[in-house]
Write a protein that holds these residues in place. Sequence first.
Motif, PDB file in Angstrom:
ATOM      1  N   SER A  73       0.850  -1.317  -0.007  1.00 18.33           N
ATOM      2  CA  SER A  73       0.076   0.078  -0.033  1.00 18.33           C
ATOM      3  C   SER A  73       0.772   1.065   0.069  1.00 18.33           C
ATOM      4  N   ASN A  74       2.074   1.300   0.662  1.00 19.72           N
ATOM      5  CA  ASN A  74       2.875   2.316   0.704  1.00 19.72           C
ATOM      6  C   ASN A  74       3.319   2.459  -0.714  1.00 19.72           C
ATOM      7  N   TRP A  96      -1.978  16.264   6.954  1.00 16.23           N
ATOM      8  CA  TRP A  96      -3.194  15.001   6.703  1.00 16.23           C
ATOM      9  C   TRP A  96      -2.623  13.828   6.920  1.00 16.23           C
ATOM     10  N   SER A  97      -1.570  13.761   6.211  1.00  9.11           N
ATOM     11  CA  SER A  97      -0.910  12.345   6.207  1.00  9.11           C
ATOM     12  C   SER A  97      -0.643  11.850   7.651  1.00  9.11           C
ATOM     13  N   VAL A 102      -1.876   8.470  12.137  1.00  8.38           N
ATOM     14  CA  VAL A 102      -2.477   8.245  13.647  1.00  8.38           C
ATOM     15  C   VAL A 102      -3.658   7.433  13.784  1.00  8.38           C
ATOM     16  N   ILE A 103      -4.831   7.752  12.907  1.00  6.35           N
ATOM     17  CA  ILE A 103      -6.103   7.259  12.901  1.00  6.35           C
ATOM     18  C   ILE A 103      -5.894   5.487  12.477  1.00  6.35           C
ATOM     19  N   ALA A 104      -5.010   5.291  11.377  1.00  2.00           N
ATOM     20  CA  ALA A 104      -4.739   4.057  10.996  1.00  2.00           C
ATOM     21  C   ALA A 104      -4.071   3.240  12.209  1.00  2.00           C
ATOM     22  N   PHE A 126      -0.654   3.158   3.091  1.00  2.00           N
ATOM     23  CA  PHE A 126      -1.104   3.838   1.908  1.00  2.00           C
ATOM     24  C   PHE A 126      -1.097   5.226   2.275  1.00  2.00           C
ATOM     25  N   VAL A 127      -1.517   5.903   3.633  1.00  2.00           N
ATOM     26  CA  VAL A 127      -1.857   7.281   4.028  1.00  2.00           C
ATOM     27  C   VAL A 127      -0.166   7.816   4.110  1.00  2.00           C
TER      28      VAL A 127
END
Length: 524
Positions: A73-74, A96-97, A102-104, A126-127
């Motif tokens: 994904s990265n 944002w990334s 953090v959320i992921a 990904f993020v």
Amino acid sequence: MTQGEDAARPPSGLTAPGFAPPNRALATLGLALASFMQVLDTTIANVSLPSISGNLGGSANQATWVITSFAVSNAIALPLTGWLTRRFGERKLFMWSTLAFVIASTLCGLSASMGMLVFARALQGFVCGPMYPVTQALLLSIYPPQKRGQAIALLAMVTVVAPIAGPILGGWITDNYSWEWIFFINIPIGIFSSVVVGRQLKGRPERLERPKMDYIGLALLVLGVGALQIMLDLGNDEDWFHSTTIVALTIIAAISLVVFVIWELTDDDPIVNLRLFRHRNFAAGTLAMVMAYSAFFSVGLLVPLWLQRNLGYTAIWAGFASAPIGILPVLLTPFVGLYAARFDLRIVASIAFVAMALTSFMRSHFNLDVDFERVALVQLFQGFGVALFFMPVLTILLSDLEPSEIAAGSGLATFVRTLGGSFAASLTTFLWTERGAVHHAHLTEAIERTDPNMVQTVTQIGGGDLQRGAFVLERMISQQAMQIGFNEIFHALGIIFILVIGFVWFARPPFVAKGGPAAAAGGH
């Protein structure tokens, strides 16, 4: 470290001199911590895979998905960096990334099943795709030209130290707390970095555009690479090509990737600029980078797993045994950067690959009685090869690119290198399991279950209990079979490192990257 034609454009911060954050040290700390956090997560889970698979009820092969889902994904996200930077700006993209990371990470820690964890890790990978290249661009932009070398050296040191800290920190957290905390520790670091960098770089001039997006190329890339990775990850559990699912995934991957290559070579604004392979040094250097990094990535995954599954190490001690691989790179990297260019870089790279091949051959002679000191010393010696590996090969592959192609070339090399590592992780764990099964069958062929002498021996092994003795014998055979498979894989990895030397010598000097602002935005 961006990708495609868009990525060849120099970062906007480098074209707007005069900006300085209120506190450069604080801004640098925020950027460095974000980079450390992202690179750390490529290795921190390696020593925790046995605990994760045991806790979530996954097999050894399924546990590898925790690594490969992040890596693939990265890699898919990397080509989007140039487009996102021009559309939203480096500062906002970084914030944002980082917050999305953090959320992921939170979702990873909260995962109650292997499927949910793999999905969360894929999202995490990904993020964070744009994080390293954007961090590099931002760091360069807040330092004057005469100090940018120091900034790059700092970032290089972070990317070297983080993989060393990963196994130790991951092992310590897993042994003393639980594997979930290897992801939860990202929460305070990510929030701190995002807030600090957002405030310190507020008002930084940026040139925003509405660039064209190669949606067809992106869709083909995601479909092709995604199908190929899922096929590799599921293959062993699905009995490979005896499964309709595996056959279908193979067909989808093959068709998508062939069409992707054709599309990217003919599109005016490709998301991945495959035309760069027309350059001899770029083609030879990138092939050497991908093969050597894939083998290196396999070593980093296999050694901690072997230490825990075959030798009975705890996660923290597996981390300690693996960590010496990073000592010499930390000490030698500054000197390699200063003095390597005085020599033929093909010779420097060849020395690196010889050292890495020798350590692989050393591991191919390990047995179940090998002690901690020998494992750690071999890891330490491989670090010598790692220290001489990246800088020379990266310099070679960038050396015959035009200034406007440097950033795209660095990004393309990073993209295929990351994919190579992901695919290698799946293949290595599959081959280890497969060869272990083959050798287990060979070892058990010699056992005659009805032979009175064998029954007596097994009973003695079990302390007078035949059933217990049979269990102990089965465990001994399984460990020995996996050890033989481990040795075979490392013998093959040693051969791969030797073969890579030939690709390096296809390159032709001079090995000096052409100047230009884009060169400053190159990858690592």
